[in-house]
Design an enzyme around this catalytic site. Structure first.
Site, PDB file in Angstrom:
ATOM      1  N   PHE A 125       0.838  -1.107  -0.116  1.00 49.25           N
ATOM      2  CA  PHE A 125      -0.038   0.127   0.081  1.00 49.25           C
ATOM      3  C   PHE A 125       0.933   1.223  -0.072  1.00 49.25           C
ATOM      4  O   PHE A 125       1.961   1.239   0.652  1.00 49.25           O
ATOM      5  CB  PHE A 125      -0.816  -0.215   1.204  1.00 49.25           C
ATOM      6  CG  PHE A 125      -2.022   1.017   1.306  1.00 49.25           C
ATOM      7  CD1 PHE A 125      -3.149   0.915   0.623  1.00 49.25           C
ATOM      8  CD2 PHE A 125      -1.869   1.898   2.049  1.00 49.25           C
ATOM      9  CE1 PHE A 125      -4.068   1.940   0.708  1.00 49.25           C
ATOM     10  CE2 PHE A 125      -2.972   3.037   2.110  1.00 49.25           C
ATOM     11  CZ  PHE A 125      -4.004   2.967   1.125  1.00 49.25           C
ATOM     12  N   ASP A 202       1.547  -4.435   8.970  1.00 49.19           N
ATOM     13  CA  ASP A 202      -0.011  -3.545   8.710  1.00 49.19           C
ATOM     14  C   ASP A 202      -1.089  -4.690   8.400  1.00 49.19           C
ATOM     15  O   ASP A 202      -1.230  -5.321   7.695  1.00 49.19           O
ATOM     16  CB  ASP A 202       0.151  -2.792   7.399  1.00 49.19           C
ATOM     17  CG  ASP A 202      -0.690  -1.629   7.235  1.00 49.19           C
ATOM     18  OD1 ASP A 202      -1.946  -2.196   7.577  1.00 49.19           O
ATOM     19  OD2 ASP A 202      -0.505  -0.561   6.744  1.00 49.19           O
ATOM     20  N   TYR A 227     -11.565   1.768  10.505  1.00 45.39           N
ATOM     21  CA  TYR A 227     -12.630   2.064   9.747  1.00 45.39           C
ATOM     22  C   TYR A 227     -13.074   1.165   8.620  1.00 45.39           C
ATOM     23  O   TYR A 227     -13.929   1.327   8.115  1.00 45.39           O
ATOM     24  CB  TYR A 227     -12.470   3.284   9.162  1.00 45.39           C
ATOM     25  CG  TYR A 227     -11.365   3.764   8.406  1.00 45.39           C
ATOM     26  CD1 TYR A 227     -11.098   3.317   7.224  1.00 45.39           C
ATOM     27  CD2 TYR A 227     -10.103   4.354   9.039  1.00 45.39           C
ATOM     28  CE1 TYR A 227      -9.928   3.656   6.560  1.00 45.39           C
ATOM     29  CE2 TYR A 227      -9.021   4.855   8.365  1.00 45.39           C
ATOM     30  CZ  TYR A 227      -8.915   4.112   7.122  1.00 45.39           C
ATOM     31  OH  TYR A 227      -7.684   4.568   6.438  1.00 45.39           O
ATOM     32  N   LYS A 228     -12.098   0.021   8.424  1.00 44.12           N
ATOM     33  CA  LYS A 228     -12.580  -0.921   7.277  1.00 44.12           C
ATOM     34  C   LYS A 228     -13.362  -1.860   7.897  1.00 44.12           C
ATOM     35  O   LYS A 228     -14.651  -1.739   8.276  1.00 44.12           O
ATOM     36  CB  LYS A 228     -11.039  -1.515   6.582  1.00 44.12           C
ATOM     37  CG  LYS A 228     -10.443  -0.424   6.036  1.00 44.12           C
ATOM     38  CD  LYS A 228      -9.048  -0.538   5.549  1.00 44.12           C
ATOM     39  CE  LYS A 228      -8.439   0.663   4.694  1.00 44.12           C
ATOM     40  NZ  LYS A 228      -7.140   0.387   4.639  1.00 44.12           N
ATOM     41  N   ARG A 371     -12.306  -4.118  -7.057  1.00 39.56           N
ATOM     42  CA  ARG A 371     -12.053  -4.707  -5.944  1.00 39.56           C
ATOM     43  C   ARG A 371     -13.445  -4.993  -5.104  1.00 39.56           C
ATOM     44  O   ARG A 371     -14.172  -3.936  -4.834  1.00 39.56           O
ATOM     45  CB  ARG A 371     -11.205  -3.972  -4.728  1.00 39.56           C
ATOM     46  CG  ARG A 371     -10.228  -4.620  -4.161  1.00 39.56           C
ATOM     47  CD  ARG A 371      -9.205  -3.635  -3.520  1.00 39.56           C
ATOM     48  NE  ARG A 371      -9.946  -2.291  -2.841  1.00 39.56           N
ATOM     49  CZ  ARG A 371      -9.475  -1.724  -1.875  1.00 39.56           C
ATOM     50  NH1 ARG A 371      -8.210  -2.069  -1.290  1.00 39.56           N
ATOM     51  NH2 ARG A 371     -10.113  -0.689  -1.632  1.00 39.56           N
TER      52      ARG A 371
END
Ligand SMILES: *Cc1c(COP(=O)(O)O)cnc(C)c1O
Length: 411
Positions: A125, A202, A227-228, A371
């Site tokens: 990422f 991560d 928040y995912k 995705r």
């Protein structure tokens, strides 16, 4: 041939199906497959925040700090126990994933100045790569960016060959943000330990959807988003994990008063506390922190093992229903894949926009990838079926061709 009726039967047998009611779903026609980017709003969150705002802030005023002061650590302990497989006192919520990554990486580098190399996955990422680049530039270190397969992930032999006695730090995602490919946490930790390097994980794309076992896998350090899959809301504070045995040897670069021993003595010099709070910096965003509480309660009730079980089956359903013309750009083996499935098509960005127009929300990632993140707490098998049905229609009619291919500010 998989029929919608079969999807309905899978939903009827799903032990997590009833938890969909714990979320605000005000547009029943909308299929939301982007829970890996921003989880849905839990139904309990609005009332909880309302009480925090009106009663705790409005009435309690500054007196409520007696309560708020512990929230980051209490929520950290709940995450440790129910989501991350860590021990009490090893996890705390603070700042963003990016900032926590910086703090922990810098702490490791400061502790091993004789080692001059940081290893990472060249396909990781962006924020992870940029933060490593910045730290290396600041300290004159070198970055060893390992080539990895965009769809299959990092090869362990490639990693093993890159670890020598100059490597201080390895930064890796547990699940790839693009393909969902999982790294074997225990195997990577063992390889790094043998080379005398520390791994900073991560967990942004695995926390809440995969039974992470930080302690059992021998992990030293980790960060990740809430928040995912954890549904803490846009910009919710991130978490950081430090293995207890490592804590006192690490000193983070931002010496703020929330890490200070006897904080309200307002002492002259910085002496960090022994606990995990030594990795805190300043005043937490209390309202955002509050939203993590009711969100975590739903995850705790479901249990991450059951979430994972359903997540695998939802992923398999996406793969089984993926229309011809779209290539699965994720590992096909569910044990090697996190919570989302990525599909490749040369017009993926146009398709993504067109899907939004027919009530299916997923997202686009470079290059040419759609995705699909069916978060198990609130996604039904019929949702996946409907989404794939609409996707198949779009491909057949080529209706997506009317959409532009100019990139959006947010994809
Ligand atoms: C989403 C995500 C982030 C986000 O970091 P922020 O600091 O919250 O913007 C970081 N790393 C990975 C791997 C992610 O998927």
């Amino acid at each position: 041939m998989i029929t919608r009726r079969m999807a309905e039967e899978l939903d009827a047998a799903d032990p997590l199906a009833r938890l969909r009611d714990r979320f605000v779903i005000d547009d029943p026609g909308l299929v939301y497959l982007d829970g890996n980017s921003l989880g849905r709003l839990p139904a309990a969150t609005a009332d909880f925040l309302d009480a925090v705002v009106r009663d705790q802030w409005g009435t309690g005023l500054v007196r409520t700090w007696h309560t708020w002061i512990d929230w980051a650590s209490r929520l950290g302990d709940r995450l440790a126990e129910h989501v991350l497989g860590a021990r009490p006192g090893e996890v705390v919520l603070s700042d963003s994933t990016s900032v926590n990554l910086y703090k922990l990486a810098a702490a490791v580098l400061a502790g091993s100045p004789e080692r001059r190399t940081i290893v990472l996955d060249a396909e990781d990422f962006p924020t992870d790569r940029y933060i490593v680049q910045g730290l290396a530039a600041e300290r004159g270190l070198s970055v060893r960016a390992l080539p990895s397969d965009v769809d299959a992930g990092l090869d362990l032999d490639e990693l093993s060959a890159a670890l020598d006695d100059d490597v201080a730090l390895v930064v890796l995602s547990h699940a790839s943000y693009r393909s969902g490919a999982l790294n074997d946490m225990a195997a990577v930790n063992a390889l790094a330990r043998r080379a005398g390097a520390v791994v900073l994980w991560d967990l942004s794309h695995s926390a809440g959807v995969f039974p992470v076992q930080l302690h059992a896998s021998g992990a030293d350090l980790a960060v990740g988003c809430t928040y995912k899959y954890l549904n803490g809301g846009p910009g919710a504070p991130a978490f950081l994990y430090v293995r207890k045995e490592l804590r006192s040897t690490l000193r983070q670069p931002i010496w703020g008063w929330f890490g200070q021993r006897d904080q309200f003595r307002m002492g002259t010099d910085y002496h960090p506390v022994d606990g995990i709070e030594r990795f805190l910096v300043g005043t937490p965003p209390v309202l955002s922190l509050a939203a993590v509480d009711p969100a975590l309660a739903v995850v705790e009730e479901a249990g991450v093992a059951r979430i994972r079980d359903k997540g695998k089956r939802l992923g398999e359903f996406v793969i089984d229903l993926a229309p011809t013309g779209m290539r699965v750009a994720s590992p096909l083996d569910s044990d090697r894949r996190g919570g989302h499935v990525t599909l490749e098509h040369p017009d993926a960005w146009r398709i993504c926009q067109a899907l939004g127009h027919v009530g299916v929300i997923c997202d686009y990632r470079e290059p040419n990838r759609l995705r699909i993140g069916p978060s198990p707490l609130y996604t039904r098998f019929v949702d996946v079926w409907d989404a794939m049905d609409r996707l198949r229609d779009l491909l057949a009619s080529r209706a997506y061709e009317q959409w532009g291919d100019a990139p959006g500010r947010v994809t």
